[in-house]
Motif scaffolding. Sequence first.
Motif, PDB file in Angstrom:
ATOM      1  N   GLN A  94     -24.232  32.815 -47.002  1.00 26.34           N
ATOM      2  CA  GLN A  94     -25.625  32.373 -47.076  1.00 26.34           C
ATOM      3  C   GLN A  94     -25.926  31.583 -48.340  1.00 26.34           C
ATOM      4  N   LYS A  95     -25.024  31.627 -49.314  1.00 26.97           N
ATOM      5  CA  LYS A  95     -25.223  30.949 -50.603  1.00 26.97           C
ATOM      6  C   LYS A  95     -26.538  31.356 -51.271  1.00 26.97           C
ATOM      7  N   THR A  96     -26.927  32.602 -51.028  1.00 28.76           N
ATOM      8  CA  THR A  96     -28.177  33.095 -51.615  1.00 28.76           C
ATOM      9  C   THR A  96     -28.095  33.134 -53.138  1.00 28.76           C
ATOM     10  N   ASP A  98     -26.364  31.164 -55.095  1.00 27.72           N
ATOM     11  CA  ASP A  98     -26.503  29.791 -55.603  1.00 27.72           C
ATOM     12  C   ASP A  98     -27.968  29.389 -55.640  1.00 27.72           C
ATOM     13  N   ALA A  99     -28.691  29.735 -54.567  1.00 29.83           N
ATOM     14  CA  ALA A  99     -30.108  29.364 -54.509  1.00 29.83           C
ATOM     15  C   ALA A  99     -30.876  30.048 -55.638  1.00 29.83           C
ATOM     16  N   ILE A 100     -30.576  31.314 -55.884  1.00 33.51           N
ATOM     17  CA  ILE A 100     -31.361  32.051 -56.886  1.00 33.51           C
ATOM     18  C   ILE A 100     -31.048  31.564 -58.306  1.00 33.51           C
ATOM     19  N   ILE A 101     -29.770  31.229 -58.570  1.00 34.33           N
ATOM     20  CA  ILE A 101     -29.478  30.824 -59.958  1.00 34.33           C
ATOM     21  C   ILE A 101     -29.951  29.403 -60.274  1.00 34.33           C
TER      22      ILE A 101
END
Lengths: 260, 302
Positions: A94-96, A98-101
Amino acid sequence: MDLLRPPDVSYRVWKVWMRNRDVFLKTVKVNFVLPFLEPILYLLAMGFGLGIYVGEVDGMPYAAFIAPALVGISMMNASFFECTYASFVRMYYQKTFDAIISTPLSLDEVILGEIVWGSTKSLINTSIMLPILLALQLIKLPDSLLLIPFSLLAGLVFSSMAMCFTAIAPTIDSFNYPIFLFITPMFLFSGTFFPLSALPDPMQLASQIFFPLTHVVLISRGLAAGGLGAQSLISLAWLISVGAVLTILSINLMRRRLLA
Amino acid sequence: MPPIISAIDLTKIYDGVLVVDGVNFEINEGECFGFLGPNGAGKTTTMKMIQCVIPKTSGRLLVKGMEVGERPREIKRILGVVPQDNNLDPDFTVLENLTTYARYYDIPKAEAERRALELLRFVQLYEKRNSAVNKLSGGMRRRLILARALINDPEILILDEPTAGLDPQARHTIWEKIRALKREGVTVVLTTHYMEEASQLCDRLVIMDLGRIIAEGNPRELIERHVGPEVVEVDSRPEVLDCVLREGELYEEFGGRIHIFARNPKGLASELMGVCDFENITIRRATLEDVFLKLTGKALRD
């Protein structure tokens, strides 16, 4: 890179925790029922089925002997599976992370938030099991209520351990290794279904050195029976120190994986 | 006014490979600045260093006067990022994706909801606000990511291939939104493979190849400087090639066609037609694509 570098974390850890809580609450029907069904089945089959032939262990009915161990196993499974499969899906598919950082959060906060969430899963499972075990009169009040806060510490140890595996797992199938080589032996040889003293001495020692579940079960059993022995303090110290080291280690392993 | 982003000898070595090789650039406030280049040129790595998500190996990189390695949180607070990969949260609805993201910026709940709905109107997804993310088309997902990148009202918008894989309608919608944001004063930093996208949006751009910046300027200047106003294009055959070589013109060969960057294209074309037997000859305006192909060569990168 220094694997024991102190993490850079702030209150923002809770924002990661809240993200996971929100998803959990959206899918609560599936999440709620299934995880605690398994320990109840074990209790019925082994405690009440096998228990008839076993009789008493350490001066208590077999069902009462294994009940706190099943709570401990549930803490382990809840946290370990959350921070292996579920975290891996968020990180890799989901690359969650990556999105959050990309926001003001640091990776350290994301990973600690995941670990704290994994511990929370342990607390949730424990809180669901307690009333059932109380109703069956397998654990004693009021001491057994301390299993709830204790489940957070136990959860932290299993979550951070799981996160170390997640940080080095090349694919999601790699989790078969820690599960078959570590979780399953721990499930069987941590004083869960028979006293640790039944094992040969070297195995007892190995179990006490390497298996967090051994310490979790020892403390859980003490709390359920209404009295902690002196040995519990050693187990508590073991869990706190191993939990702290693994948490820091997992964060730094994740930095190595994601922020090279 | 000092540049809003500046890089001095910015270098990234990854696993022993020089991915970004001592690049220098300055991006001014309010402009749209493009990074063009083939795959593996180092564009995305440069973007990620600006975003403070991967550390630089050496050199300096300042965003609004702040060094990326020192003040990542302050820098990330003023950035909006549209990443190359779609990383929307599939566990949430369209609206929840925005409100959850707003929380990472400490935006209070009511304000987050207000902004999220306003942004969904801006990217024309208001009607879809309660849909699951995996029910959206590719173009809608990109628009949602754009809305998400704007939730913190950023001063700098980083777009890493914002329209990759989209159909022309969806691409034009995104371009229109980017232009609208630029008019509001947002600085836009963009990477793309699409030359048309770069010509349409960028005030200035750099072309990167193998980790280095090999050309810099505004799109028109670059075309003038590297190609000239027009290009003569013919089918590639050995005798044609001999003929072009005899005339001493600059040319490149791509995909079975010879592109001749002539000073006097019309004259050359008629002259060549007299001398040689050409098929499918065309004279067309030079584009950024000619500059790109000429400077980065014809070999496939993947």
